[in-house]
Motif scaffolding. Structure first.
Motif, PDB file in Angstrom:
ATOM      1  N   THR A 151     -38.427  -2.648  34.733  1.00 25.09           N
ATOM      2  CA  THR A 151     -38.090  -3.283  36.004  1.00 25.09           C
ATOM      3  C   THR A 151     -36.576  -3.334  36.187  1.00 25.09           C
ATOM      4  O   THR A 151     -36.054  -3.075  37.274  1.00 25.09           O
ATOM      5  CB  THR A 151     -38.673  -4.701  36.065  1.00 25.09           C
ATOM      6  N   VAL A 201     -44.010  -8.156  41.109  1.00 31.92           N
ATOM      7  CA  VAL A 201     -43.936  -7.954  39.661  1.00 31.92           C
ATOM      8  C   VAL A 201     -43.665  -9.284  38.961  1.00 31.92           C
ATOM      9  O   VAL A 201     -44.247  -9.574  37.904  1.00 31.92           O
ATOM     10  CB  VAL A 201     -42.844  -6.924  39.313  1.00 31.92           C
ATOM     11  N   ILE A 248     -49.135  -4.182  36.658  1.00 34.50           N
ATOM     12  CA  ILE A 248     -47.675  -4.222  36.814  1.00 34.50           C
ATOM     13  C   ILE A 248     -47.097  -2.814  36.720  1.00 34.50           C
ATOM     14  O   ILE A 248     -46.345  -2.373  37.604  1.00 34.50           O
ATOM     15  CB  ILE A 248     -47.034  -5.133  35.750  1.00 34.50           C
ATOM     16  N   SER A 303     -46.316  -0.704  40.121  1.00 35.75           N
ATOM     17  CA  SER A 303     -44.893  -0.498  40.390  1.00 35.75           C
ATOM     18  C   SER A 303     -44.570   0.970  40.579  1.00 35.75           C
ATOM     19  O   SER A 303     -43.846   1.359  41.510  1.00 35.75           O
ATOM     20  CB  SER A 303     -44.047  -1.078  39.249  1.00 35.75           C
TER      21      SER A 303
END
Length: 395
Positions: free
Chosen positions: A68, A89, A118, A122
């Motif tokens: 991330t 997230v 996640i 993403s």
């Protein structure tokens, strides 16, 4: 629409790409809770199996945080569409952290599914977003490998007992090997450094913030453990000792390699590889700080009495693991390892044989003394020999 586009462009222009966005700091708050959950879970099951289970979860959380963080450097966080994904997230990570204490019991499948949502969500989002030509290729590679890792995560979520740990450890292993190799995929090849746009100042700052998150979790565990137990003078002394350990850990980290990591990345012959090395280094240090959080819980709850071998392993092993990571950071920044790091490891190892004869608070006090000596040695060494960043040559 024109006004909105102009405002978005202005916000993007005002943002310094070398500095983390406020949204990223908000995202980090979830990981304070995650590390607290892991520390308390390990304190409740301080066995080799418990250590293995916690380590697998820590590696999983760290990979979510790292991907991330690296991904945030390739998108415009001022865009509402990106902010929605980022907050999504964070929300899923919060659920992941809440499920972590029971991940090896009844919430295993919930943890596995949330973790995969996640990563898969993403990267599918980034493929559709298409803010640059490199983004879909990078996300496509990661999707390929998480499709493979999903077999282990879902299989572990459906399994029970030690089998779950085996499945999840294998899945995490696949993810870390793939990441270290650049997520190679047939025809697409490996991920290239330019696809991530890793800016030295921004990445170094995010790594420092990751350490601060771990230290914050340790302080939270220290404070809440003390407040939830009956006040005694012995616990007050234990509180002072474990808090001082946290302070010394911060001091040793930041002085001076932690401060100069940005310059080291800029001077490196291979900034991307140095950035990846720094990621592993900080993971080791954060694991050590997590051990110190467990120490805080144990020592404050029962400062006196016998020190079981498992307690001694955590009380001395947390600082030792931190020093290992800190020594590697020395090498990353200066191309050498400070002699105080191995000396500290030797002193901690020397304390270990006597730990069974001492109460937990005194073992922690000895660990604190070792860290204090290292912090003092850092100050003296820097005043005598000023160190400039000289990262090693990386191929």
């Amino acid at each position: 629409m024109a006004a909105e586009g102009g405002a978005g462009a202005a916000a993007a222009a005002q943002r310094d790409p070398g500095r983390p966005a406020f949204l990223e700091l908000f995202f980090d708050l979830v990981y304070v809770f995650a590390l607290i959950s892991l520390a308390k879970t390990l304190a409740a099951d301080l066995t080799w199996t418990g250590v293995g289970e916690t380590l697998v979860l820590l590696l999983a959380f760290t990979l979510v945080w790292a991907l991330t963080t690296w991904g945030a450097g390739t998108v415009d966080l001022a865009r509402p569409a990106v902010q929605v994904q980022f907050i999504g997230v964070a929300a899923a990570s919060l659920l992941l952290a809440a499920a972590a204490p029971d991940a090896y019991d009844e919430r295993g499948l919930l943890f596995a599914v949330t973790y995969l949502v996640i990563h898969l969500g993403s990267n599918i989002y980034y493929v559709l977003l298409r803010t640059s030509a490199a983004l879909p290729r990078r996300s496509g590679r990661i999707l390929f490998w998480y499709t493979i890792a999903a077999v282990g995560w879902i299989g572990g979520g459906l399994a029970a007992g030690p089998t779950r740990l085996v499945f999840w450890a294998a899945a995490v292993g696949v993810e870390y090997v793939a990441a270290s190799l650049g997520w190679p995929v047939p025809r697409l090849g490996r991920s290239q450094p330019h696809e991530w746009r890793l800016v030295g100042e921004r990445v170094a700052e995010r790594y420092r913030q990751f350490v601060i998150v771990a230290l914050g979790a340790s302080i939270f565990v220290t404070g809440t453990t003390f407040s939830l137990n009956e006040y005694t003078v012995h616990r007050a002394w234990a509180l002072l000792v474990v808090f001082t350990i946290v302070v010394l850990t911060w001091r040793i980290y930041i002085y001076r390699a932690g401060e100069l990591l940005t310059v080291a990345i800029a001077r490196s012959t291979n900034p991307s590889l140095l950035t990846q090395s720094a990621a592993v280094t900080h993971l080791i240090m954060v694991a050590g700080i997590g051990g110190m959080a467990v120490t805080s819980h144990l020592v404050i709850v029962r400062p006196f009495g016998e020190t079981p071998p498992s307690w001694a392993a955590v009380i001395l092993g947390g600082p030792a693991l931190f020093l290992v990571g800190r020594g590697v950071l020395d090498y990353t920044v200066f191309g050498r390892i400070s002699r105080s790091r191995p000396a500290g490891l030797v002193l901690l190892a020397g304390v270990a044989p006597a730990s069974s004869l001492l109460p937990p608070v005194l073992v922690a006090l000895l660990a604190m003394t070792v860290l204090a000596l290292i912090a003092a040695a850092n100050l003296v060494s820097t005043r005598v020999h000023a160190r400039m960043p000289m990262p090693p040559a990386l191929g």
